[in-house]
Design a protein around this motif. Sequence first.
Motif, PDB file in Angstrom:
ATOM      1  N   LEU A 186     -21.819  -4.522  46.266  1.00  0.00           N
ATOM      2  CA  LEU A 186     -22.403  -3.172  46.169  1.00  0.00           C
ATOM      3  C   LEU A 186     -22.656  -2.618  47.558  1.00  0.00           C
ATOM      4  O   LEU A 186     -23.780  -2.326  47.957  1.00  0.00           O
ATOM      5  CB  LEU A 186     -23.697  -3.230  45.358  1.00  0.00           C
ATOM      6  CG  LEU A 186     -23.553  -3.820  43.939  1.00  0.00           C
ATOM      7  CD1 LEU A 186     -24.922  -4.075  43.318  1.00  0.00           C
ATOM      8  CD2 LEU A 186     -22.722  -2.885  43.060  1.00  0.00           C
ATOM      9  N   ASP A 187     -21.588  -2.434  48.336  1.00  0.00           N
ATOM     10  CA  ASP A 187     -21.733  -1.982  49.716  1.00  0.00           C
ATOM     11  C   ASP A 187     -21.817  -0.456  49.780  1.00  0.00           C
ATOM     12  O   ASP A 187     -21.760   0.232  48.760  1.00  0.00           O
ATOM     13  CB  ASP A 187     -20.581  -2.501  50.583  1.00  0.00           C
ATOM     14  CG  ASP A 187     -19.218  -2.111  50.033  1.00  0.00           C
ATOM     15  OD1 ASP A 187     -19.008  -0.912  49.740  1.00  0.00           O
ATOM     16  OD2 ASP A 187     -18.366  -2.997  49.880  1.00  0.00           O
ATOM     17  N   THR A 188     -21.929   0.066  50.979  1.00  0.00           N
ATOM     18  CA  THR A 188     -22.164   1.504  51.157  1.00  0.00           C
ATOM     19  C   THR A 188     -20.938   2.354  50.840  1.00  0.00           C
ATOM     20  O   THR A 188     -21.067   3.571  50.678  1.00  0.00           O
ATOM     21  CB  THR A 188     -22.603   1.789  52.605  1.00  0.00           C
ATOM     22  OG1 THR A 188     -21.599   1.295  53.509  1.00  0.00           O
ATOM     23  CG2 THR A 188     -23.938   1.104  52.906  1.00  0.00           C
ATOM     24  N   LYS A 189     -19.772   1.739  50.742  1.00  0.00           N
ATOM     25  CA  LYS A 189     -18.563   2.485  50.402  1.00  0.00           C
ATOM     26  C   LYS A 189     -18.335   2.566  48.887  1.00  0.00           C
ATOM     27  O   LYS A 189     -17.339   3.140  48.443  1.00  0.00           O
ATOM     28  CB  LYS A 189     -17.337   1.853  51.062  1.00  0.00           C
ATOM     29  CG  LYS A 189     -17.298   2.039  52.577  1.00  0.00           C
ATOM     30  CD  LYS A 189     -15.990   1.504  53.139  1.00  0.00           C
ATOM     31  CE  LYS A 189     -15.905   1.737  54.646  1.00  0.00           C
ATOM     32  NZ  LYS A 189     -14.612   1.238  55.192  1.00  0.00           N
ATOM     33  N   LEU A 190     -19.259   2.001  48.123  1.00  0.00           N
ATOM     34  CA  LEU A 190     -19.122   2.002  46.670  1.00  0.00           C
ATOM     35  C   LEU A 190     -20.208   2.863  46.040  1.00  0.00           C
ATOM     36  O   LEU A 190     -21.399   2.647  46.260  1.00  0.00           O
ATOM     37  CB  LEU A 190     -19.219   0.573  46.121  1.00  0.00           C
ATOM     38  CG  LEU A 190     -19.071   0.436  44.598  1.00  0.00           C
ATOM     39  CD1 LEU A 190     -17.637   0.752  44.167  1.00  0.00           C
ATOM     40  CD2 LEU A 190     -19.464  -0.971  44.133  1.00  0.00           C
ATOM     41  N   SER A 191     -19.799   3.864  45.254  1.00  0.00           N
ATOM     42  CA  SER A 191     -20.723   4.686  44.478  1.00  0.00           C
ATOM     43  C   SER A 191     -20.569   4.304  43.014  1.00  0.00           C
ATOM     44  O   SER A 191     -19.445   4.218  42.502  1.00  0.00           O
ATOM     45  CB  SER A 191     -20.411   6.174  44.657  1.00  0.00           C
ATOM     46  OG  SER A 191     -20.539   6.558  46.016  1.00  0.00           O
ATOM     47  N   THR A 192     -21.677   4.077  42.333  1.00  0.00           N
ATOM     48  CA  THR A 192     -21.620   3.576  40.957  1.00  0.00           C
ATOM     49  C   THR A 192     -22.244   4.562  39.985  1.00  0.00           C
ATOM     50  O   THR A 192     -23.222   5.246  40.303  1.00  0.00           O
ATOM     51  CB  THR A 192     -22.324   2.213  40.853  1.00  0.00           C
ATOM     52  OG1 THR A 192     -23.639   2.319  41.404  1.00  0.00           O
ATOM     53  CG2 THR A 192     -21.546   1.147  41.619  1.00  0.00           C
ATOM     54  N   TYR A 193     -21.685   4.604  38.777  1.00  0.00           N
ATOM     55  CA  TYR A 193     -22.112   5.542  37.742  1.00  0.00           C
ATOM     56  C   TYR A 193     -22.098   4.843  36.381  1.00  0.00           C
ATOM     57  O   TYR A 193     -21.386   3.852  36.165  1.00  0.00           O
ATOM     58  CB  TYR A 193     -21.173   6.752  37.652  1.00  0.00           C
ATOM     59  CG  TYR A 193     -20.871   7.438  38.952  1.00  0.00           C
ATOM     60  CD1 TYR A 193     -21.564   8.582  39.332  1.00  0.00           C
ATOM     61  CD2 TYR A 193     -19.862   6.949  39.798  1.00  0.00           C
ATOM     62  CE1 TYR A 193     -21.270   9.226  40.532  1.00  0.00           C
ATOM     63  CE2 TYR A 193     -19.571   7.584  40.992  1.00  0.00           C
ATOM     64  CZ  TYR A 193     -20.282   8.719  41.356  1.00  0.00           C
ATOM     65  OH  TYR A 193     -19.990   9.347  42.548  1.00  0.00           O
ATOM     66  N   VAL A 194     -22.852   5.396  35.453  1.00  0.00           N
ATOM     67  CA  VAL A 194     -22.790   5.020  34.042  1.00  0.00           C
ATOM     68  C   VAL A 194     -22.653   6.303  33.243  1.00  0.00           C
ATOM     69  O   VAL A 194     -22.822   7.409  33.775  1.00  0.00           O
ATOM     70  CB  VAL A 194     -24.043   4.234  33.602  1.00  0.00           C
ATOM     71  CG1 VAL A 194     -24.132   2.904  34.334  1.00  0.00           C
ATOM     72  CG2 VAL A 194     -25.303   5.066  33.793  1.00  0.00           C
ATOM     73  N   LEU A 195     -22.349   6.164  31.952  1.00  0.00           N
ATOM     74  CA  LEU A 195     -22.316   7.336  31.093  1.00  0.00           C
ATOM     75  C   LEU A 195     -23.736   7.796  30.790  1.00  0.00           C
ATOM     76  O   LEU A 195     -24.635   6.979  30.551  1.00  0.00           O
ATOM     77  CB  LEU A 195     -21.599   7.028  29.778  1.00  0.00           C
ATOM     78  CG  LEU A 195     -20.099   6.752  29.838  1.00  0.00           C
ATOM     79  CD1 LEU A 195     -19.537   6.666  28.429  1.00  0.00           C
ATOM     80  CD2 LEU A 195     -19.351   7.821  30.628  1.00  0.00           C
ATOM     81  N   ASP A 196     -23.933   9.095  30.806  1.00  0.00           N
ATOM     82  CA  ASP A 196     -25.229   9.671  30.449  1.00  0.00           C
ATOM     83  C   ASP A 196     -25.357   9.618  28.930  1.00  0.00           C
ATOM     84  O   ASP A 196     -24.565  10.209  28.201  1.00  0.00           O
ATOM     85  CB  ASP A 196     -25.300  11.115  30.945  1.00  0.00           C
ATOM     86  CG  ASP A 196     -26.660  11.763  30.700  1.00  0.00           C
ATOM     87  OD1 ASP A 196     -27.484  11.152  29.991  1.00  0.00           O
ATOM     88  OD2 ASP A 196     -26.878  12.867  31.214  1.00  0.00           O
ATOM     89  N   GLU A 197     -26.338   8.880  28.446  1.00  0.00           N
ATOM     90  CA  GLU A 197     -26.497   8.722  26.999  1.00  0.00           C
ATOM     91  C   GLU A 197     -26.732  10.057  26.294  1.00  0.00           C
ATOM     92  O   GLU A 197     -26.446  10.196  25.104  1.00  0.00           O
ATOM     93  CB  GLU A 197     -27.659   7.776  26.703  1.00  0.00           C
ATOM     94  CG  GLU A 197     -27.390   6.347  27.151  1.00  0.00           C
ATOM     95  CD  GLU A 197     -28.528   5.422  26.777  1.00  0.00           C
ATOM     96  OE1 GLU A 197     -29.501   5.913  26.169  1.00  0.00           O
ATOM     97  OE2 GLU A 197     -28.443   4.222  27.075  1.00  0.00           O
ATOM     98  N   ALA A 198     -27.243  11.042  27.014  1.00  0.00           N
ATOM     99  CA  ALA A 198     -27.483  12.349  26.395  1.00  0.00           C
ATOM    100  C   ALA A 198     -26.203  13.165  26.274  1.00  0.00           C
ATOM    101  O   ALA A 198     -26.161  14.158  25.552  1.00  0.00           O
ATOM    102  CB  ALA A 198     -28.511  13.135  27.205  1.00  0.00           C
ATOM    103  N   ALA A 199     -25.152  12.741  26.968  1.00  0.00           N
ATOM    104  CA  ALA A 199     -23.909  13.524  26.996  1.00  0.00           C
ATOM    105  C   ALA A 199     -22.872  12.934  26.051  1.00  0.00           C
ATOM    106  O   ALA A 199     -21.703  12.848  26.372  1.00  0.00           O
ATOM    107  CB  ALA A 199     -23.351  13.579  28.417  1.00  0.00           C
ATOM    108  N   THR A 200     -23.293  12.504  24.879  1.00  0.00           N
ATOM    109  CA  THR A 200     -22.364  12.005  23.888  1.00  0.00           C
ATOM    110  C   THR A 200     -21.813  13.157  23.078  1.00  0.00           C
ATOM    111  O   THR A 200     -22.360  14.257  23.089  1.00  0.00           O
ATOM    112  CB  THR A 200     -23.052  10.992  22.958  1.00  0.00           C
ATOM    113  OG1 THR A 200     -24.201  11.609  22.382  1.00  0.00           O
ATOM    114  CG2 THR A 200     -23.449   9.755  23.721  1.00  0.00           C
ATOM    115  N   TYR A 201     -20.740  12.885  22.355  1.00  0.00           N
ATOM    116  CA  TYR A 201     -20.089  13.940  21.578  1.00  0.00           C
ATOM    117  C   TYR A 201     -20.301  13.706  20.093  1.00  0.00           C
ATOM    118  O   TYR A 201     -20.053  12.620  19.576  1.00  0.00           O
ATOM    119  CB  TYR A 201     -18.588  13.992  21.866  1.00  0.00           C
ATOM    120  CG  TYR A 201     -17.864  14.933  20.932  1.00  0.00           C
ATOM    121  CD1 TYR A 201     -17.972  16.301  21.102  1.00  0.00           C
ATOM    122  CD2 TYR A 201     -17.141  14.448  19.850  1.00  0.00           C
ATOM    123  CE1 TYR A 201     -17.362  17.167  20.222  1.00  0.00           C
ATOM    124  CE2 TYR A 201     -16.524  15.304  18.977  1.00  0.00           C
ATOM    125  CZ  TYR A 201     -16.641  16.668  19.176  1.00  0.00           C
ATOM    126  OH  TYR A 201     -16.038  17.521  18.296  1.00  0.00           O
TER     127      TYR A 201
END
Length: 601
Positions: free
Chosen positions: A266-281
């Motif tokens: 998890l170094d500074t060149k890595l940006s991490t994301y997850v799905l926003d649970e509120a943004a489901t379809y």
Amino acid sequence: MLEPQSRAALTELLKPPTGFELAHAVGTTFTLDLASALAVPLSFASHRLSAQNDTLGVLDAIRRAADRIDVFAQAGELSMGTRSDLVAFLEPMIHPVALRRGLFHPKVWFLEYQAGERTTYRFLCASRNLTADRSWDVIVRLDGQPASEHDAPPAREANQPLVELLRRLPHLAVNPLSAARQARIDALAERCETVTWERPEPMKAVSFHVFGVPGSSEPDLHGKRALIVSPFVSDEGLRMLRSRVRTDTHLVSRAESLERLQPASLDTKLSTYVLDEAATYSGDDEDVDGTRAIVPPGERLAGLHAKAVVVDRFDGAHVFLGSANATDAGWQSNVEVMVEFVGPVGKVGVEATLDALGDLKEAYHPSGGREPDAKEEAERKLESFVRGLASARFSVRVFPGCPHALRVWADETGASTLARQADTYSVRWHLLTRPDLGSSTFGSAESDAVLLPEIPLADITPFVVLVARDTLGNERKTIVLARLLDDVDTRRDAIIARQLTDRAAFIRLLTLLLELSGGWQPSSTGAGGAGFFGAGGLEDATGVFEALVRAVGDGHRGLSDARRIIDYLRHHDETAVLPDGFDELWDQVWSAHLELTGGRE
């Protein structure tokens, strides 16, 4: 690309182009739900179902397409959602696969359609399994045509990875395929060699990568920046995918997967994301009848299952879509398929794709270093044990009687697997059709096989449910497809007869069979029974009489199929579902048919 608003149902993507019908379909999946697999033949049906619970319509669609569909799935990953007698008609088309190394993980479809002398092709590559899962997935659709003589050599070179996979599939199956099925798959592979695929806009190039088969090679992943979308990620897999990326990498994954990464990853060149649970379809505007929708009304897409890698390079954005997770197994030992596109960075590159994902993603800052707990590790080992056990060959032999009896046993591989792990795992099993009939032991040969007495004909099945339990109480189920020896010719007729609960059901079945023979096209009022035969008898017999007469001697199997079912009903004293007066009409029709065909059915 990867725009959440651009949605497609698998069943719609399988559907033949207008005017065409299915010639052959070969699909692959990691996990397979038999209930979900029932929807696949519906995609190829020439008619639409009148209701989502039209059991006989589903049955007819499966019967029509069963000899033209083959589905390969990882052994130990077969399950059953809603129970249905109709899975018996899937038996010839389902092929569990076992590998010596890694997992069988591709999700692709090779599709061939015909209209007279014209042939067209379609290739689907997805991250989606053939299950009822409601996660976010990606799927690639490519339509193709037979190549001209000039275009054949480059097409053959481009398609070589796909053709090699297609040819190899029958040899990976736990149970040998029939010679006819293997020959059809080999012939399809030969024709697919020289298919030219249309490139979706704005892509300027497309190529294929198949991992885990002889001759496979690692894709070129060098570039300026990268985006990785993967529900599962490992330190080694992430390191490999990032090793030739010069600047930033963006990673969209699940929180639990990110937390298991080591802090050094998890170094500074890595940006991490997850799905926003509120943004489901929510799929409230879609219907689900097995032909048009993945998302039932009121249900929501939630959770990440898509797999994608986007790398910006000087020659454009290289977009990889398919089945491989960002793990060392996904890119080095499993059988996987990824499709590579090259397109404009401004439209399909890293930043453009991140923008397209919009509010669906949210930044997540993991601490990393979380180790699997004891329960997770035990469940992982249990899964591995079940897959190993399901890789053995099981056999079911039918003994005639009234009712019948079955002997069930495993080969030496299955018996030795059980013996080696007897102190760690216990296994019980039962027939899929009869959860009350089973045992906690397997014989290693027919001579010491378990005997199951008094099995009604419609309950005979090669599908056997294995239930494994470890010493901690964790439990895992799977379904194995055994060899069915000395099968009874009328077994599927018995299953059909069990669906004929009244006269209207019989009329519906006859309607479908006559459609198949070309003898009758349903009117808006005729499919339900009343108005076709009348309310209960043959008061209004003109429609059915004309339909049966048209089918006489037509050379198709619809009338012969009807005869087989009618004979079964008569022989087993189940004629209550036949309309009054039908016997006399049928005998006249069948006599005329034999006369016109010279006695040939």
